[in-house]
Design a protein around this motif. Structure first.
Motif, PDB file in Angstrom:
ATOM      1  N   ILE A 197       0.851  -1.191   0.000  1.00 23.03           N
ATOM      2  CA  ILE A 197       0.000   0.000   0.000  1.00 23.03           C
ATOM      3  C   ILE A 197       0.888   1.244   0.000  1.00 23.03           C
ATOM      4  CG2 ILE A 197      -1.850   1.248   1.172  1.00 23.03           C
ATOM      5  CD1 ILE A 197      -2.637  -1.524   0.243  1.00 23.03           C
ATOM      6  N   THR A 198       0.643   2.140  -0.947  1.00 22.07           N
ATOM      7  CA  THR A 198       1.369   3.409  -0.992  1.00 22.07           C
ATOM      8  C   THR A 198       0.354   4.550  -1.154  1.00 22.07           C
ATOM      9  OG1 THR A 198       1.728   3.102  -3.375  1.00 22.07           O
ATOM     10  CG2 THR A 198       3.523   2.471  -1.899  1.00 22.07           C
ATOM     11  N   TYR A 199       0.802   5.768  -0.808  1.00 17.96           N
ATOM     12  CA  TYR A 199      -0.088   6.936  -0.799  1.00 17.96           C
ATOM     13  C   TYR A 199       0.561   8.089  -1.555  1.00 17.96           C
ATOM     14  CZ  TYR A 199      -2.077   4.313   3.136  1.00 17.96           C
ATOM     15  OH  TYR A 199      -2.617   3.342   3.923  1.00 17.96           O
ATOM     16  N   ALA A 200      -0.324   8.882  -2.190  1.00 18.88           N
ATOM     17  CA  ALA A 200       0.133  10.102  -2.875  1.00 18.88           C
ATOM     18  C   ALA A 200      -0.743  11.260  -2.402  1.00 18.88           C
ATOM     19  CB  ALA A 200       0.043   9.939  -4.383  1.00 18.88           C
ATOM     20  N   LEU A 201      -0.122  12.280  -1.829  1.00 16.42           N
ATOM     21  CA  LEU A 201      -0.839  13.460  -1.335  1.00 16.42           C
ATOM     22  C   LEU A 201      -0.732  14.555  -2.398  1.00 16.42           C
ATOM     23  CD1 LEU A 201      -2.337  14.495   1.210  1.00 16.42           C
ATOM     24  CD2 LEU A 201      -0.148  15.493   1.935  1.00 16.42           C
ATOM     25  N   CYS A 202      -1.878  14.992  -2.911  1.00 16.49           N
ATOM     26  CA  CYS A 202      -1.882  15.933  -4.032  1.00 16.49           C
ATOM     27  C   CYS A 202      -2.760  17.156  -3.716  1.00 16.49           C
ATOM     28  CB  CYS A 202      -2.428  15.270  -5.291  1.00 16.49           C
ATOM     29  SG  CYS A 202      -1.621  13.706  -5.705  1.00 16.49           S
ATOM     30  N   ALA A 203      -2.326  18.310  -4.187  1.00 15.94           N
ATOM     31  CA  ALA A 203      -3.118  19.533  -4.007  1.00 15.94           C
ATOM     32  C   ALA A 203      -4.402  19.429  -4.824  1.00 15.94           C
ATOM     33  CB  ALA A 203      -2.303  20.743  -4.447  1.00 15.94           C
ATOM     34  N   ASP A 204      -5.538  19.711  -4.136  1.00 18.43           N
ATOM     35  CA  ASP A 204      -6.836  19.616  -4.811  1.00 18.43           C
ATOM     36  C   ASP A 204      -7.807  20.619  -4.177  1.00 18.43           C
ATOM     37  OD1 ASP A 204      -8.908  18.744  -6.427  1.00 18.43           O
ATOM     38  OD2 ASP A 204      -9.387  17.022  -5.142  1.00 18.43           O
ATOM     39  N   PRO A 205      -7.464  21.938  -4.277  1.00 16.43           N
ATOM     40  CA  PRO A 205      -8.301  22.950  -3.604  1.00 16.43           C
ATOM     41  C   PRO A 205      -9.726  22.990  -4.130  1.00 16.43           C
ATOM     42  CG  PRO A 205      -6.749  23.975  -5.120  1.00 16.43           C
ATOM     43  CD  PRO A 205      -6.364  22.536  -5.012  1.00 16.43           C
ATOM     44  N   ASP A 206      -9.919  22.681  -5.376  1.00 12.74           N
ATOM     45  CA  ASP A 206     -11.277  22.716  -5.956  1.00 12.74           C
ATOM     46  C   ASP A 206     -11.946  21.351  -5.946  1.00 12.74           C
ATOM     47  OD1 ASP A 206     -10.905  25.443  -6.560  1.00 12.74           O
ATOM     48  OD2 ASP A 206      -9.858  24.906  -8.428  1.00 12.74           O
ATOM     49  N   LYS A 207     -11.269  20.363  -5.398  1.00 14.64           N
ATOM     50  CA  LYS A 207     -11.785  18.995  -5.334  1.00 14.64           C
ATOM     51  C   LYS A 207     -12.227  18.479  -6.695  1.00 14.64           C
ATOM     52  CE  LYS A 207     -13.246  19.353  -0.492  1.00 14.64           C
ATOM     53  NZ  LYS A 207     -14.347  19.143   0.487  1.00 14.64           N
ATOM     54  N   LYS A 208     -11.366  18.681  -7.689  1.00 17.04           N
ATOM     55  CA  LYS A 208     -11.685  18.238  -9.045  1.00 17.04           C
ATOM     56  C   LYS A 208     -10.810  17.072  -9.512  1.00 17.04           C
ATOM     57  CE  LYS A 208     -13.436  22.698 -10.683  1.00 17.04           C
ATOM     58  NZ  LYS A 208     -13.291  23.785 -11.705  1.00 17.04           N
ATOM     59  N   LEU A 209      -9.803  16.749  -8.741  1.00 15.24           N
ATOM     60  CA  LEU A 209      -8.922  15.657  -9.164  1.00 15.24           C
ATOM     61  C   LEU A 209      -9.661  14.321  -9.117  1.00 15.24           C
ATOM     62  CD1 LEU A 209      -5.445  16.343  -7.483  1.00 15.24           C
ATOM     63  CD2 LEU A 209      -6.048  16.524  -9.905  1.00 15.24           C
ATOM     64  N   THR A 210      -9.557  13.574 -10.198  1.00 15.69           N
ATOM     65  CA  THR A 210     -10.127  12.217 -10.231  1.00 15.69           C
ATOM     66  C   THR A 210      -9.035  11.156 -10.265  1.00 15.69           C
ATOM     67  OG1 THR A 210     -10.250  12.285 -12.647  1.00 15.69           O
ATOM     68  CG2 THR A 210     -12.214  13.001 -11.408  1.00 15.69           C
ATOM     69  N   ALA A 211      -7.804  11.589 -10.480  1.00 20.12           N
ATOM     70  CA  ALA A 211      -6.658  10.667 -10.512  1.00 20.12           C
ATOM     71  C   ALA A 211      -5.415  11.458 -10.145  1.00 20.12           C
ATOM     72  CB  ALA A 211      -6.494  10.042 -11.893  1.00 20.12           C
ATOM     73  N   PRO A 212      -4.437  10.787  -9.598  1.00 16.21           N
ATOM     74  CA  PRO A 212      -3.209  11.508  -9.236  1.00 16.21           C
ATOM     75  C   PRO A 212      -2.481  11.977 -10.487  1.00 16.21           C
ATOM     76  CG  PRO A 212      -2.884   9.160  -8.978  1.00 16.21           C
ATOM     77  CD  PRO A 212      -4.347   9.357  -9.271  1.00 16.21           C
ATOM     78  N   PRO A 213      -1.814  13.119 -10.437  1.00 15.03           N
ATOM     79  CA  PRO A 213      -1.042  13.580 -11.592  1.00 15.03           C
ATOM     80  C   PRO A 213       0.141  12.648 -11.857  1.00 15.03           C
ATOM     81  CG  PRO A 213      -0.608  14.960  -9.685  1.00 15.03           C
ATOM     82  CD  PRO A 213      -1.735  14.048  -9.311  1.00 15.03           C
ATOM     83  N   ALA A 214       0.696  12.747 -13.067  1.00 17.97           N
ATOM     84  CA  ALA A 214       1.783  11.850 -13.472  1.00 17.97           C
ATOM     85  C   ALA A 214       3.007  12.002 -12.585  1.00 17.97           C
ATOM     86  CB  ALA A 214       2.146  12.111 -14.930  1.00 17.97           C
TER      87      ALA A 214
END
Length: 295
Positions: A197-214
């Motif tokens: 199990i691994t985690y990616a923390l990504c900026a999403d101020p508008d809550k529009k991300l549906t997948a982590p960026p590349a």
């Protein structure tokens, strides 16, 4: 008086003539040429093998590997062949399995030099635990040998790790095949897989991300929580600093450390062919002992 002088002169000349005769030796040289010439010794191993067929080798798969030897010289030669094999992790240089021809146990008959045990350890329940047994001198690769049994066998097992051709190989002649293919055991241990199990923390101020960026950075739970003071991932996401952030979780199936078996590894089969003159002295010097049945 004059007469005496003439006698003396003639006597002196006679003495000189005698001396000159003694010093005149007979001297002559004759030669006879004896021409000899030598020819050459030579041998080669020839195999029919498509390296592409060895890629992505799966348990139970057979790959053609037809091996013969040829006398390329001018004199008869004895021939013998041995097989050595190693298994090496793709990211390592040292072999984790190294089987020498002389180490391999030999089972007589049609199964000679084939699989005797698929060496891998078992857990308490009797299931494969993914660990190759490095203490077993055995192999998960069957060398499918031919011409080694029956009254017309052309290769004789020397019980010393070598197979010997049954007679001297004459110039320009080739042996019958000894090896025709190799097969990876159907139940070869391909390792124990677990979930990572691994985690990616990504900026999403508008809550529009549906997948982590590349370019997302994936971290283990320990790496994610390090220095945050949080004991769990849930507590971590409650921290004020993580407002406006999205957390993506990835579950990956991967080999467990130290339990890889034969997965993600390279197999190397080394075929060594020896040639030697047929004289007794040459055999002794080379350390050969011909097995019974070799002519």
């Amino acid at each position: 008086m004059k007469k005496n002088k003439k006698v003396l002169v003639l006597s002196g000349l006679l003495v000189l003539a005698m001396v000159a005769g003694v010093l005149a030796y007979f001297n002559k040289t004759t030669t006879i040429n004896n021409p000899f010439s030598t020819k050459s010794y030579g041998g080669e191993t020839v195999e029919k093998f498509n390296p592409g067929e060895g890629e992505d080798w799966e348990p139970g798969a057979t790959v053609e590997k037809l091996v013969t030897a040829t006398n390329t010289g001018d004199y008869p030669l004895y021939v013998r062949v041995k097989f050595d094999e190693t298994w090496t992790r793709k990211n390592e240089s040292a072999a984790f399995i190294d089987i020498k021809a002389g180490d391999a146990a030999i089972e007589p008959g049609a199964t000679a030099k084939k699989i005797l045990n698929v060496f891998q350890t078992k857990d308490a329940a009797g299931e494969n635990d993914g660990i190759a047994n490095v203490n077993a001198d055995d192999t998960v690769v069957a060398k499918n040998l031919v011409n080694i049994t029956g009254t017309d066998a052309k290769w004789i097992d020397g019980k010393d790790g070598y197979f010997y051709y049954y007679k001297p190989l004459e110039p320009t002649d080739s042996t019958e095949a000894l090896l025709e293919s190799v097969t990876l055991a159907q139940d070869a241990d391909m390792g124990l897989y677990g979930s990572v199990i691994t985690y990616a923390l990504c900026a999403d101020p508008d809550k529009k991300l549906t997948a982590p960026p590349a370019d997302a950075v994936w971290k283990s739970e320990a790496e994610l929580l390090a220095g945050s003071g949080a004991a769990t991932v849930a507590d971590f996401m409650k921290l004020d600093r993580n407002k406006g952030m999205a957390l993506f979780t990835k579950n990956t199936s991967a080999l467990e450390a130290g339990l890889s078996g034969y997965a993600d590894a390279n197999y190397l089969l080394t075929i060594t062919t020896d040639f030697v003159q047929t004289s007794a002295d040459a055999l002794t010097a080379a350390g050969w002992t011909l097995p019974a049945g070799v002519q």
